[in-house]
Write an enzyme that holds these catalytic residues in place. Sequence first.
Site, PDB file in Angstrom:
ATOM      1  CE1 TYR A   1      51.714  49.701  18.775  1.00  0.00           C
ATOM      2  CE2 TYR A   1      51.401  50.206  16.849  1.00  0.00           C
ATOM      3  CZ  TYR A   1      51.572  49.153  17.605  1.00  0.00           C
ATOM      4  OH  TYR A   1      51.727  47.953  17.198  1.00  0.00           O
TER       5      TYR A   1
ATOM      6  CD  GLU B   1      55.778  49.581  21.467  1.00  0.00           C
ATOM      7  OE1 GLU B   1      57.092  49.959  21.364  1.00  0.00           O
ATOM      8  OE2 GLU B   1      55.310  48.805  20.552  1.00  0.00           O
TER       9      GLU B   1
ATOM     10  CG  ASP C   1      44.489  36.267  40.144  1.00  0.00           C
ATOM     11  OD1 ASP C   1      43.369  36.810  40.045  1.00  0.00           O
ATOM     12  OD2 ASP C   1      44.637  35.453  39.300  1.00  0.00           O
TER      13      ASP C   1
ATOM     14  CB  THR D   1      40.242  40.434  34.962  1.00  0.00           C
ATOM     15  OG1 THR D   1      39.389  39.970  35.881  1.00  0.00           O
ATOM     16  CG2 THR D   1      41.203  39.315  34.348  1.00  0.00           C
TER      17      THR D   1
ATOM     18  CE  LYS E   1      37.116  36.767  35.617  1.00  0.00           C
ATOM     19  NZ  LYS E   1      38.567  37.207  35.237  1.00  0.00           N
TER      20      LYS E   1
ATOM     21  NE  ARG F   1      36.928  39.681  27.633  1.00  0.00           N
ATOM     22  CZ  ARG F   1      35.852  38.990  28.769  1.00  0.00           C
ATOM     23  NH1 ARG F   1      34.842  39.220  28.555  1.00  0.00           N
ATOM     24  NH2 ARG F   1      36.362  37.933  29.126  1.00  0.00           N
TER      25      ARG F   1
HETATM   26  N1  DSN Z   1      38.265  32.651  32.727  1.00  0.00           N
HETATM   27  C1  DSN Z   1      37.663  33.303  34.042  1.00  0.00           C
HETATM   28  C2  DSN Z   1      36.631  32.496  34.727  1.00  0.00           C
HETATM   29  O1  DSN Z   1      35.746  32.542  33.980  1.00  0.00           O
HETATM   30  O2  DSN Z   1      36.812  32.611  35.796  1.00  0.00           O
HETATM   31  C3  DSN Z   1      38.728  33.555  34.674  1.00  0.00           C
HETATM   32  O3  DSN Z   1      39.978  33.954  33.982  1.00  0.00           O
END
Ligand code: DSN
Length: 420
Positions: A52, A54, A198, A224, A227, A233
């Site tokens: 933990y 925080e 984004d 994120t 990707k 993730r």
């Molecule tokens: N769910 C994602 C996508 O597949 O583009 C975006 O967060």
Amino acid sequence: MNKSLNEADPQMVEAMLQDLDRLQNSLTLIPSENYTSKAVMQAQASILANKYAEGYPAARYYNGCQFVDRAESLAIERAKRLFGAEHVNVQPHAGNLANMAVYYALLEPGDTILSMKLDHGGHLSHGLPQNFSGRYYNIVPYGVDAETERVNMNTIAELAKEHRPKLIVVGASAYPRWFDFAQWREIADAVGAYLLADIAHIAGLIAADVHPDPVPYCDVITTTTHKTLRGPRGAIIMCRKQFAEAIDRAVFPGIQGGPFMHTIAAKGVAFKEAMEPAFKKYQNQIVKNAKALAEGLSENGFHLVTGGTDNHLMLIDLTATYEQLSGRQAADHLEEAGIIVNKNTIPFDKRSATTTSGIRLGTPMVSARGMKEEEMKLVADFISETLQKRKSSKAKQRVREKVRELCQQFPIYEDLNLWS
Ligand code: DSN
């Protein structure tokens, strides 16, 4: 306590091995997915999962944080170097939460956000009525031009002038063209709005300089990490120094509690990998492969939204070739042939988000396993053959065999011994 996973829970291992086999023997073209490195997976499965922590490095609400502090500081420094950002928060658990933290930091409920409609390529957290963003903020949505299927910057400038948003969001999850962030900055400045990019889908391309850079133009950037960036993730927020304190406070204690230190360590590993020359080569190949796949699909008579792609993804508009075939049906037929895509709305879609008239495809995963332009032509032909002969199970099985043969030539993980 000391049993291996295989000894402790063979049923769970079986599910993992089945998914590994599925991945190995099928072509995944979902643009938001990727295969992380073995090192990233090892970091995620590490001892740091137990802590933990925080707070932030050197300012925690728990004792015993000196070594997780080290891991988090490494991740922060690497992300700053990779993107050239002034400040980075590596704690957001997901992209939706990263955007939530930005809104929480910069806006009050009811403030106006100018952002892209989901069915034109945007994201849930950019103002879908069912998402927190649509409920708590006044969303002014922008879409693409009916004729070009691209964002029209004059329309954005007019909408901004008319609605005076406090925040403009540039970014998408299903838009195949570049964003020119300098133009977005001009529009934001003209109305005194904050500018958020984004970049969840295109972060890897940006890190490798194969997409224009948002950092000089945007107040805040979210992405994120799993990707094109190929990490675990999760998500991060980058911002100018002046917003650092507000952003950090919005993430913790604003909307999150304890950070996932194992995931933060894995993000750090991924950022280190992304600074290696091989990563740049990989991102270049993603783009070359996307162009080759788009060309192959066009040669097979498919209409692609905007006519092609500049990045890692493309959208097939099925209405132009198979009017009766929905995106959902097409994705199911393709899965029978071992090709994994996802249904997606196309701009001005007459079908719902659960049925859709399009499918979305991307090349991060096929590129990660070493496929090149030549293979993309084959993949385009497989997709075409499957959809043309979709009523014949035998024909789909014939494509399935060709897909399996191709996949065997491009193994994903040669030595994945994490679970025994
Ligand atoms: N769910 C994602 C996508 O597949 O583009 C975006 O967060």
